[in-house]
Every structure is written in structure tokens, then in C-alpha cells.
Design a protein around this motif. Structure first.
Motif, PDB file in Angstrom:
ATOM      1  N   TYR A 267     -16.450 -55.398   7.380  1.00 33.31           N
ATOM      2  CA  TYR A 267     -17.549 -56.356   7.260  1.00 33.31           C
ATOM      3  C   TYR A 267     -18.816 -55.678   6.742  1.00 33.31           C
ATOM      4  CZ  TYR A 267     -21.234 -59.588   8.847  1.00 33.31           C
ATOM      5  OH  TYR A 267     -22.329 -60.409   8.923  1.00 33.31           O
ATOM      6  N   LEU A 268     -19.137 -54.541   7.326  1.00 35.00           N
ATOM      7  CA  LEU A 268     -20.378 -53.870   6.943  1.00 35.00           C
ATOM      8  C   LEU A 268     -20.329 -53.355   5.516  1.00 35.00           C
ATOM      9  CD1 LEU A 268     -21.157 -51.866  10.208  1.00 35.00           C
ATOM     10  CD2 LEU A 268     -22.244 -53.971   9.410  1.00 35.00           C
ATOM     11  N   THR A 269     -19.180 -52.806   5.109  1.00 38.06           N
ATOM     12  CA  THR A 269     -19.106 -52.194   3.787  1.00 38.06           C
ATOM     13  C   THR A 269     -18.773 -53.184   2.680  1.00 38.06           C
ATOM     14  OG1 THR A 269     -16.789 -51.577   4.197  1.00 38.06           O
ATOM     15  CG2 THR A 269     -18.478 -49.941   4.723  1.00 38.06           C
ATOM     16  N   LYS A 270     -17.900 -54.151   2.953  1.00 36.99           N
ATOM     17  CA  LYS A 270     -17.438 -55.067   1.913  1.00 36.99           C
ATOM     18  C   LYS A 270     -18.256 -56.348   1.818  1.00 36.99           C
ATOM     19  CE  LYS A 270     -14.108 -52.542   0.353  1.00 36.99           C
ATOM     20  NZ  LYS A 270     -14.190 -51.982  -1.011  1.00 36.99           N
ATOM     21  N   VAL A 271     -18.784 -56.817   2.958  1.00 37.02           N
ATOM     22  CA  VAL A 271     -19.534 -58.071   2.959  1.00 37.02           C
ATOM     23  C   VAL A 271     -21.033 -57.823   2.870  1.00 37.02           C
ATOM     24  CG1 VAL A 271     -20.025 -60.196   4.256  1.00 37.02           C
ATOM     25  CG2 VAL A 271     -17.711 -59.222   4.270  1.00 37.02           C
ATOM     26  N   LEU A 272     -21.535 -56.908   3.693  1.00 30.82           N
ATOM     27  CA  LEU A 272     -22.974 -56.646   3.715  1.00 30.82           C
ATOM     28  C   LEU A 272     -23.388 -55.470   2.838  1.00 30.82           C
ATOM     29  CD1 LEU A 272     -23.834 -57.220   7.501  1.00 30.82           C
ATOM     30  CD2 LEU A 272     -23.789 -58.854   5.601  1.00 30.82           C
ATOM     31  N   ASN A 273     -22.391 -54.784   2.263  1.00 35.64           N
ATOM     32  CA  ASN A 273     -22.647 -53.709   1.287  1.00 35.64           C
ATOM     33  C   ASN A 273     -23.409 -52.510   1.866  1.00 35.64           C
ATOM     34  OD1 ASN A 273     -21.393 -55.086  -0.937  1.00 35.64           O
ATOM     35  ND2 ASN A 273     -23.220 -56.390  -1.061  1.00 35.64           N
ATOM     36  N   TRP A 322     -26.015 -64.561  17.326  1.00 38.05           N
ATOM     37  CA  TRP A 322     -26.560 -65.096  16.073  1.00 38.05           C
ATOM     38  C   TRP A 322     -27.767 -64.301  15.582  1.00 38.05           C
ATOM     39  CZ3 TRP A 322     -24.653 -68.811  12.821  1.00 38.05           C
ATOM     40  CH2 TRP A 322     -25.494 -69.210  11.778  1.00 38.05           C
ATOM     41  N   PRO A 323     -28.773 -64.013  16.439  1.00 36.36           N
ATOM     42  CA  PRO A 323     -29.907 -63.215  15.956  1.00 36.36           C
ATOM     43  C   PRO A 323     -29.515 -61.835  15.428  1.00 36.36           C
ATOM     44  CG  PRO A 323     -30.440 -64.237  18.057  1.00 36.36           C
ATOM     45  CD  PRO A 323     -28.984 -64.475  17.814  1.00 36.36           C
ATOM     46  N   VAL A 324     -28.543 -61.193  16.053  1.00 40.72           N
ATOM     47  CA  VAL A 324     -28.147 -59.863  15.602  1.00 40.72           C
ATOM     48  C   VAL A 324     -27.434 -59.942  14.253  1.00 40.72           C
ATOM     49  CG1 VAL A 324     -26.679 -57.879  16.095  1.00 40.72           C
ATOM     50  CG2 VAL A 324     -28.064 -58.873  17.907  1.00 40.72           C
ATOM     51  N   PHE A 325     -26.534 -60.901  14.077  1.00 36.32           N
ATOM     52  CA  PHE A 325     -25.886 -61.061  12.777  1.00 36.32           C
ATOM     53  C   PHE A 325     -26.911 -61.402  11.697  1.00 36.32           C
ATOM     54  CE2 PHE A 325     -21.740 -61.264  14.893  1.00 36.32           C
ATOM     55  CZ  PHE A 325     -20.922 -60.675  13.942  1.00 36.32           C
ATOM     56  N   GLN A 326     -27.897 -62.227  12.053  1.00 40.06           N
ATOM     57  CA  GLN A 326     -28.951 -62.558  11.105  1.00 40.06           C
ATOM     58  C   GLN A 326     -29.746 -61.319  10.718  1.00 40.06           C
ATOM     59  OE1 GLN A 326     -30.142 -65.966   9.833  1.00 40.06           O
ATOM     60  NE2 GLN A 326     -30.783 -64.320   8.442  1.00 40.06           N
ATOM     61  N   ALA A 327     -30.059 -60.492  11.705  1.00 40.83           N
ATOM     62  CA  ALA A 327     -30.831 -59.279  11.447  1.00 40.83           C
ATOM     63  C   ALA A 327     -30.039 -58.286  10.603  1.00 40.83           C
ATOM     64  CB  ALA A 327     -31.249 -58.640  12.769  1.00 40.83           C
ATOM     65  N   LEU A 328     -28.729 -58.197  10.850  1.00 38.82           N
ATOM     66  CA  LEU A 328     -27.885 -57.333  10.025  1.00 38.82           C
ATOM     67  C   LEU A 328     -27.891 -57.789   8.571  1.00 38.82           C
ATOM     68  CD1 LEU A 328     -24.698 -56.680  12.206  1.00 38.82           C
ATOM     69  CD2 LEU A 328     -26.247 -54.947  11.302  1.00 38.82           C
ATOM     70  N   THR A 329     -27.802 -59.090   8.381  1.00 39.43           N
ATOM     71  CA  THR A 329     -27.779 -59.642   7.025  1.00 39.43           C
ATOM     72  C   THR A 329     -29.108 -59.408   6.313  1.00 39.43           C
ATOM     73  OG1 THR A 329     -26.210 -61.345   7.735  1.00 39.43           O
ATOM     74  CG2 THR A 329     -27.400 -61.736   5.679  1.00 39.43           C
ATOM     75  N   ASP A 330     -30.211 -59.600   7.055  1.00 48.13           N
ATOM     76  CA  ASP A 330     -31.543 -59.448   6.472  1.00 48.13           C
ATOM     77  C   ASP A 330     -31.984 -57.992   6.397  1.00 48.13           C
ATOM     78  OD1 ASP A 330     -31.597 -62.200   6.399  1.00 48.13           O
ATOM     79  OD2 ASP A 330     -32.808 -62.401   8.218  1.00 48.13           O
ATOM     80  N   ARG A 331     -31.212 -57.120   7.063  1.00 50.93           N
ATOM     81  CA  ARG A 331     -31.596 -55.709   7.187  1.00 50.93           C
ATOM     82  C   ARG A 331     -32.960 -55.560   7.859  1.00 50.93           C
ATOM     83  NH1 ARG A 331     -27.687 -55.288   3.447  1.00 50.93           N
ATOM     84  NH2 ARG A 331     -26.713 -53.252   3.083  1.00 50.93           N
ATOM     85  N   SER A 332     -33.222 -56.438   8.824  1.00 55.01           N
ATOM     86  CA  SER A 332     -34.472 -56.388   9.575  1.00 55.01           C
ATOM     87  C   SER A 332     -34.330 -55.602  10.871  1.00 55.01           C
ATOM     88  CB  SER A 332     -34.957 -57.810   9.892  1.00 55.01           C
ATOM     89  OG  SER A 332     -33.982 -58.525  10.637  1.00 55.01           O
ATOM     90  N   ILE A 333     -33.164 -55.018  11.085  1.00 56.58           N
ATOM     91  CA  ILE A 333     -32.905 -54.183  12.247  1.00 56.58           C
ATOM     92  C   ILE A 333     -32.033 -53.023  11.792  1.00 56.58           C
ATOM     93  CG2 ILE A 333     -30.815 -55.446  12.898  1.00 56.58           C
ATOM     94  CD1 ILE A 333     -31.482 -54.990  15.814  1.00 56.58           C
ATOM     95  N   SER A 334     -32.195 -51.890  12.434  1.00 53.72           N
ATOM     96  CA  SER A 334     -31.353 -50.754  12.050  1.00 53.72           C
ATOM     97  C   SER A 334     -29.898 -51.057  12.397  1.00 53.72           C
ATOM     98  CB  SER A 334     -31.810 -49.478  12.754  1.00 53.72           C
ATOM     99  OG  SER A 334     -31.436 -49.488  14.117  1.00 53.72           O
ATOM    100  N   LEU A 335     -29.004 -50.518  11.609  1.00 55.57           N
ATOM    101  CA  LEU A 335     -27.578 -50.758  11.825  1.00 55.57           C
ATOM    102  C   LEU A 335     -27.154 -50.263  13.198  1.00 55.57           C
ATOM    103  CD1 LEU A 335     -24.874 -51.689  10.744  1.00 55.57           C
ATOM    104  CD2 LEU A 335     -24.659 -49.515   9.524  1.00 55.57           C
ATOM    105  N   THR A 336     -27.653 -49.111  13.592  1.00 50.62           N
ATOM    106  CA  THR A 336     -27.294 -48.546  14.895  1.00 50.62           C
ATOM    107  C   THR A 336     -27.771 -49.439  16.033  1.00 50.62           C
ATOM    108  OG1 THR A 336     -27.373 -46.291  14.028  1.00 50.62           O
ATOM    109  CG2 THR A 336     -27.579 -46.554  16.414  1.00 50.62           C
TER     110      THR A 336
END
Length: 432
Positions: A267-273, A322-336
Motif C-alpha cells: 500500500y505504501l509503495t504502490k498506492v501512496l508512492n 480515518w484521520p490516520v489514513f487521511q494524514a498518510l495520503t496528505d503526507r501531513s504526518i510522518s510515516l513512522t
């Protein structure tokens, strides 16, 4: 009698001997977890090797379908192997399941690709995956029953510790993945790097089989004067309601495990790049935190009503998914940081799940009760999570869609957990 637990002294020395048994059991389970989950970690290479397609999305869906099939077959393995585990003992089941899974893993690592053998390569590879699923289905319930019956008064601690080491198998798999991607260029990693991971896991499994060979049967099983002739019939006749509760309680575990250990690398590498060099260490760190937290939460649960910890974990995920997935998509939070949120929720849910399940069933049918309820739940919830998440993203067009699946299953698990108090209490009652 050659035994790691027979004729042990009482007191602290006896307790240390029993914890030694728990460690040996858990190490073997960790190797099986590695062998089973490494498929998902290298899914992108397996899809190219055995499920080629002009459409990468279709190839990916086929790969995760086989991942789901590996889980779908687990209930059958759980029903068959736990039947023998409740009739004849826990030990032979988790010994032979480990050996079979390990040999299948080596065979998968050596298997020629579709380009060499055509559809025959795909068919044999899928059959080997089914063999792994069958054996893994009988492993978890038998091993969990074994450690609980070995140290019943610290059931939460030993189950949490066992799950910690099982997740350690996932950590090793992700670590091997990171090492392979560091040591090999992308073309070599795709060509044969994944084979190294499969073969290494199989060899470790054979070592684990030898190590586990010193174990004898669990004390509670040995004390039973009459073993059930038809454990599955007895389970369905007398313990159907607890089985349904156990199934529902496992929904959150299935969703969290499927996302964290099965789907997140792709998911992280193929969908969110995200770059693999960034994603792999973050996943490994989150997995490590979750694993250590399983042991901590399990130990804490022995001093309180452990179903409260499970409920809190479900609520945390319902509110934050939902907020965490949103933040991952927006890159508004560190991946870790994002992955650590999932690790905390997973710790509260999974750190208690082992003792929660074992406490729902008496010794006579404990292996069957755990194996069937857990494996049916994992087949439906964990095994399908990568596939469902992929289809949800394809249908909705938003990478946040997997959050809906996670929230829905945590809601199911929360409401099932409301019935735990009614049916629990068998561990200490049987140990008395």
C-alpha cells in the motif's frame, strides 16, 4: 520420559521451566508466521513471477486472491488438526505443522516461474500455499492452548509473550526484505531476492522443528481422564455461543493484522508512492513496537478484566483509522508516527486476544474452539483485507478507503466483546 515440563519442581524453578516451554513453543510459531507472511511482503515480485498480466492491477489482484485463499483454507486445517489435538495431544500437531510449512516454504523458493513452466508453475505454487494454510490453521490454536495450560495463572502474560514472538517472525520477514532490497539492485531482488527469503524461512523452520522436539504434552491435557471422541461435535453442541463470540472478537485482529502485516508494505509503495527505503524501516519499527506491547499488555491483563483493554483498542481504531489514513495520503504526518498509531491499537487488541479466546473454552475442546473460531475469522477478515482494500481503492478512487474496512471490523469486534464476561472463566476453573 524426555520432557521439558514433566517432573519439574514446584515453585520458582518449576515456573522457570514452564516459561522455557512457552519460549520454545513461541519460537516455533514465530518461524511459521514468517513463512506464512513473507508471501505478502514480496507480493509484487510473486505477481510478476507466477501471475503475469498486461494489466498490473489484475496481476496484483490475482496475487492477493491467492493470499486470501491461503487464509480461506485455514479453517479446514484448524478443524482437522485441532480434532487430533484435542483427542491425542497438542504436541504432535504443532510439531508436524511446523515441519510441513517449512518444507513448503523451501519448495516455493525453489519453484520455477510461469515463464519457465507456464500455468503448471502457478498451479503448484498455489497448491504449496494451500498446504501452508492447512497446517497453519492447526498450529495457532494448539500452540495457544498449550502455553495457557502450561502456565494457567499467567495466561495473559504467556499469550502476550507468545504473540510478541509470533510478531517477531513478521519483524524478521520485514527485516529480511529490507536487507534484500539493500543488498540487491531492483532487478535482482525481483528475479531471486524473494526466493532467498522463502528458503531461509524454511531452513529456520526445520531448526525450529528440532528445537520443539524436546517438548512434552501440556499438564492440563495430561490430567484429563477422558478425551473427547468428537471434539468438533461437542464444540458445536455445547459451546456454539462462545464460538460465535470468539469469531466476532477476532474481527479487529483480522483487520489490523491484514493491514499492518499483509497490505501495508504494498500500500505504501504502490498506492501512496512512498520509497521502499522509507517504508520498510517505518513498518519494521511499528511492528517491533507492537510486538513488545503485546507482551506488556498481556502481562497487565492478568491483573484486570482483559476484555476492557480489548474494547479500548477497538475504540481507538474506530476513532483514529480515518484521520490516520487521511494524514498518510496528505503526507501531513510522518510515516513512522502514523504506523505507530496502528501499532498501539493493535497492541491493545492483539495483546489480549490469546487469553480472551482460550478463556472461552474448557480444556476438552480448547484447541478446537480456538482454532475454528480464530481461523474462520482470519479467513474472512485478515486474509481478504489486502484484496478488499485493493478493490475498495479501485472502486472509490480514494486511497483512504481501507479505513472503512478497518472501522467496520473494529465495530463488530467491540460489540462481540460485550459478551465475553458471560462465557469466560475456563482457564482458572480447569486449572483448579
Amino acid at each position: 520420559m524426555n520432557s521439558a515440563i514433566a517432573d519439574t519442581p514446584t515453585g520458582s524453578a518449576g515456573l522457570r521451566a514452564r516459561w522455557y516451554v512457552v519460549i520454545l513453543t513461541s519460537i516455533g510459531g514465530a518461524i511459521e508466521f514468517y513463512d506464512f507472511i513473507v508471501y505478502a511482503i514480496f507480493a509484487q515480485y510473486i505477481s510478476a513471477a507466477f501471475f503475469p498480466s498486461t494489466d498490473p492491477f489484475i496481476s496484483y489482484v490475482q496475487t492477493f486472491t491467492v493470499f486470501a485463499v491461503g487464509y480461506a483454507i485455514r479453517p479446514l486445517g484448524g478443524a482437522v488438526l485441532s480434532h487430533f489435538g484435542d483427542r491425542y495431544g497438542r504436541r504432535p500437531i504443532f510439531l508436524w505443522s511446523l515441519l510441513t510449512i517449512s518444507l513448503a516454504s523451501i519448495a516455493m523458493g525453489l519453484m520455477p516461474t510461469y515463464a519457465t513452466l507456464g500455468v503448471a508453475a502457478t498451479v503448484v505454487f498455489v497448491l504449496l500455499r494451500l498446504v501452508q494454510g492447512l497446517c497453519f490453521g492447526g498450529e495457532f490454536g494448539g500452540a495457544l492452548a498449550y502455553v495457557v495450560e502450561t502456565v494457567p495463572r499467567r495466561a495473559g502474560a504467556v499469550c502476550g509473550f507468545m504473540l510478541c514472538l509470533l510478531t517477531g517472525g513478521v519483524m524478521v520477514a520485514t527485516g529480511i526484505s529490507a536487507l534484500i532490497h539493500w543488498a540487491l539492485d531492483p532487478a535482482d531482488a525481483a528475479a531471486y531476492g524473494w526466493r532467498i527469503a522463502f528458503i531461509l524461512g524454511g531452513l529456520l523452520g526445520i531448526v525450529g522443528y528440532v528445537v520443539r522436539g524436546v517438548l512434552e504434552e501440556s499438564p492440563a491435557f495430561m490430567r484429563m481422564k477422558a478425551h473427547p471422541r468428537q471434539p468438533l461435535n461437542e464444540l458445536c453442541r455445547d459451546h456454539l455461543a462462545p464460538s460465535l463470540v470468539a469469531f466476532g472478537v477476532c474481527a479487529a485482529t483480522g483487520a489490523l493484522n491484514g493491514l499492518m502485516f499483509g497490505y501495508m508494505p504494498s500500500y505504501l509503495t504502490k498506492v501512496l508512492n512512498y520509497a521502499s527505503a522509507e517504508a520498510a524501516p517505518a513498518i519494521s519499527l511499528a511492528t517491533g513496537v507492537a510486538a513488545l506491547s503485546y507482551a506488556l499488555v498481556g502481562a497487565v491483563s492478568d491483573g484486570m478484566k482483559r476484555y476492557w483493554l480489548h474494547r479500548i483498542g477497538c475504540v481507538v481504531m474506530i476513532l483514529l483509522a480515518w484521520p490516520v489514513f487521511q494524514a498518510l495520503t496528505d503526507r501531513s504526518i510522518s510515516l513512522t508516527a502514523a504506523l505507530l498509531v496502528f501499532a498501539i491499537g493493535s497492541a491493545l487488541v492483539n495483546g489480549t486476544i490469546g487469553a480472551v479466546l482460550a478463556d472461552l473454552f474448557p480444556t476438552r475442546v480448547r484447541a478446537s474452539g480456538i482454532s475454528i473460531s480464530y481461523n474462520v475469522a482470519m479467513a474472512i477478515f485478515q486474509g481478504t483485507t489486502p484484496l478488499v482494500a485493493t478493490l475498495l481503492i479501485g472502486r472509490t478512487g480514494t486511497p483512504i478507503a481501507p479505513a472503512v474496512w478497518l472501522i467496520a471490523l473494529c465495530v463488530v469486534s467491540f460489540f462481540a466483546g460485550l459478551y465475553l464476561r458471560r462465557y469466560s472463566g475456563h482457564i482458572l476453573r480447569d486449572a483448579a
